[in-house]
Motif scaffolding. Sequence first.
Motif, PDB file in Angstrom:
ATOM      1  N   LYS A 153      72.849   4.638 -27.104  1.00 42.06           N
ATOM      2  CA  LYS A 153      73.534   5.944 -27.178  1.00 42.06           C
ATOM      3  C   LYS A 153      74.650   6.042 -26.134  1.00 42.06           C
ATOM      4  N   THR A 154      74.279   5.759 -24.881  1.00 44.28           N
ATOM      5  CA  THR A 154      75.250   5.919 -23.798  1.00 44.28           C
ATOM      6  C   THR A 154      76.387   4.908 -23.935  1.00 44.28           C
ATOM      7  N   THR A 155      76.033   3.678 -24.245  1.00 46.13           N
ATOM      8  CA  THR A 155      77.051   2.634 -24.419  1.00 46.13           C
ATOM      9  C   THR A 155      78.013   3.024 -25.537  1.00 46.13           C
ATOM     10  N   PHE A 200      74.814  14.635 -21.431  1.00 49.31           N
ATOM     11  CA  PHE A 200      73.759  15.629 -21.664  1.00 49.31           C
ATOM     12  C   PHE A 200      72.374  15.014 -21.494  1.00 49.31           C
ATOM     13  N   ASP A 201      72.320  13.975 -20.669  1.00 52.09           N
ATOM     14  CA  ASP A 201      71.059  13.290 -20.388  1.00 52.09           C
ATOM     15  C   ASP A 201      70.794  13.371 -18.886  1.00 52.09           C
ATOM     16  N   PRO A 202      69.638  13.910 -18.483  1.00 48.56           N
ATOM     17  CA  PRO A 202      69.333  14.007 -17.043  1.00 48.56           C
ATOM     18  C   PRO A 202      69.353  12.654 -16.325  1.00 48.56           C
ATOM     19  N   GLN A 203      69.248  11.554 -17.064  1.00 43.14           N
ATOM     20  CA  GLN A 203      69.312  10.230 -16.422  1.00 43.14           C
ATOM     21  C   GLN A 203      70.694   9.960 -15.823  1.00 43.14           C
ATOM     22  N   GLY A 204      71.732  10.625 -16.362  1.00 43.46           N
ATOM     23  CA  GLY A 204      73.061  10.530 -15.779  1.00 43.46           C
ATOM     24  C   GLY A 204      73.761   9.189 -15.956  1.00 43.46           C
ATOM     25  N   ASP A 205      73.330   8.394 -16.927  1.00 48.14           N
ATOM     26  CA  ASP A 205      73.919   7.053 -17.092  1.00 48.14           C
ATOM     27  C   ASP A 205      75.407   7.102 -17.468  1.00 48.14           C
ATOM     28  N   LEU A 206      75.759   8.036 -18.340  1.00 47.72           N
ATOM     29  CA  LEU A 206      77.170   8.120 -18.751  1.00 47.72           C
ATOM     30  C   LEU A 206      78.040   8.544 -17.570  1.00 47.72           C
ATOM     31  N   ILE A 247      79.307  13.915 -26.973  1.00 51.65           N
ATOM     32  CA  ILE A 247      78.096  14.313 -26.232  1.00 51.65           C
ATOM     33  C   ILE A 247      77.087  13.172 -26.272  1.00 51.65           C
ATOM     34  N   ASP A 248      76.708  12.693 -25.096  1.00 54.29           N
ATOM     35  CA  ASP A 248      75.647  11.678 -25.004  1.00 54.29           C
ATOM     36  C   ASP A 248      74.321  12.411 -24.835  1.00 54.29           C
ATOM     37  N   SER A 249      73.391  12.217 -25.758  1.00 52.69           N
ATOM     38  CA  SER A 249      72.140  12.973 -25.646  1.00 52.69           C
ATOM     39  C   SER A 249      71.007  12.121 -25.085  1.00 52.69           C
TER      40      SER A 249
HETATM   41 MG   LIG Z   1      71.485   6.877 -22.515  1.00 56.69          MG
END
Ligand SMILES: [Mg+2]
Length: 256
Positions: A16-18, A39-45, A122-124
């Motif tokens: 997703k993020t990639t 929009f992901d708490p992991q914050g990768d994007l 939006i990255d979910s």
């Molecule tokens: Mg991701």
Amino acid sequence: MAKILCVSNQKGGVGKTTTTNALAMGLRHLGRRVLCIDFDPQGDLSFSLRADNRLEMQNSIYHALKGELLTVQTIQHTPLCDVIPSNMLLSGIEMEFTGKGREYLLRSCLRPVLNLYDNILIDSPPGLGILTINAFTAAHAVLMPVLPDIFSLQGLVQLNGTLDEVRKKSNPDLKAAGVVLTHYVARQNASKIIREAARDIAGNLGIPLLDTTVRHSNVLTNAQIHREDIIKFAPRNNAVQDYRKLVDELIAREVL
Ligand SMILES: [Mg+2]
Ligand SMILES: Nc1ncnc2c1ncn2[C@@H]1O[C@H](COP(=O)(O)OP(=O)(O)OP(=O)(O)O)[C@@H](O)[C@H]1O
């Protein structure tokens, strides 16, 4: 007015993020004005697009959703793209908003910036909780990256169920942009079988299987670790070329 595309799959690690990052870079190379929402708490994007998402910073998507800042005040202009970053604070939304209308938080936040961009991506997060429902409510279309294996494909049934629920409750016009196979290894015989299975499963759900598949390449990981524009990092790489093709296909399908 910006077209809003959400990249989603409840399964983790499917790309997703990639995909969000690569679409953003591809659109920027075409001269589009692009805003990425992490929009992901992991914050990768946020990380891969060089945004500041330290926990102590006060201008993330969380602060916009809470109404503590105007949306435009949370946009970071990094050398790669405009980004509204995210961090672990975002996972608080589930507990902090329990009342009616909580699925409209992101849509309301985006309204004031729609005219500033051609595309909003939006990255979910993995999962189908309130964050994903917010992303689906705000978006015009949802792109679904899927790993080329049978369990991942079966997950599309549940994902499509959530799309249908959102169409009924908060976003009747939400489109399925399509399924894109990622981590694809074309020379394996099983890949052909999986492609056929993907066509059947997606077809039965009324979701297009996109012509473009994204091949497996470690270059995508390296570009993100180094926080580089993947197109400049490795312009001739197969997977990078695939993503450029994906941009063209999604433009032709009028979701970008
Ligand atoms: Mg991701
Ligand atoms: N086509 C590909 N070939 C090789 N590696 C890839 C490919 N796409 C993504 N990756 C790598 O796979 C890992 C997972 O990808 P990514 O973070 O984009 O998935 P995700 O769906 O956003 O995960 P999560 O659900 O945790 O948010 C990352 O290390 C990424 O660099």
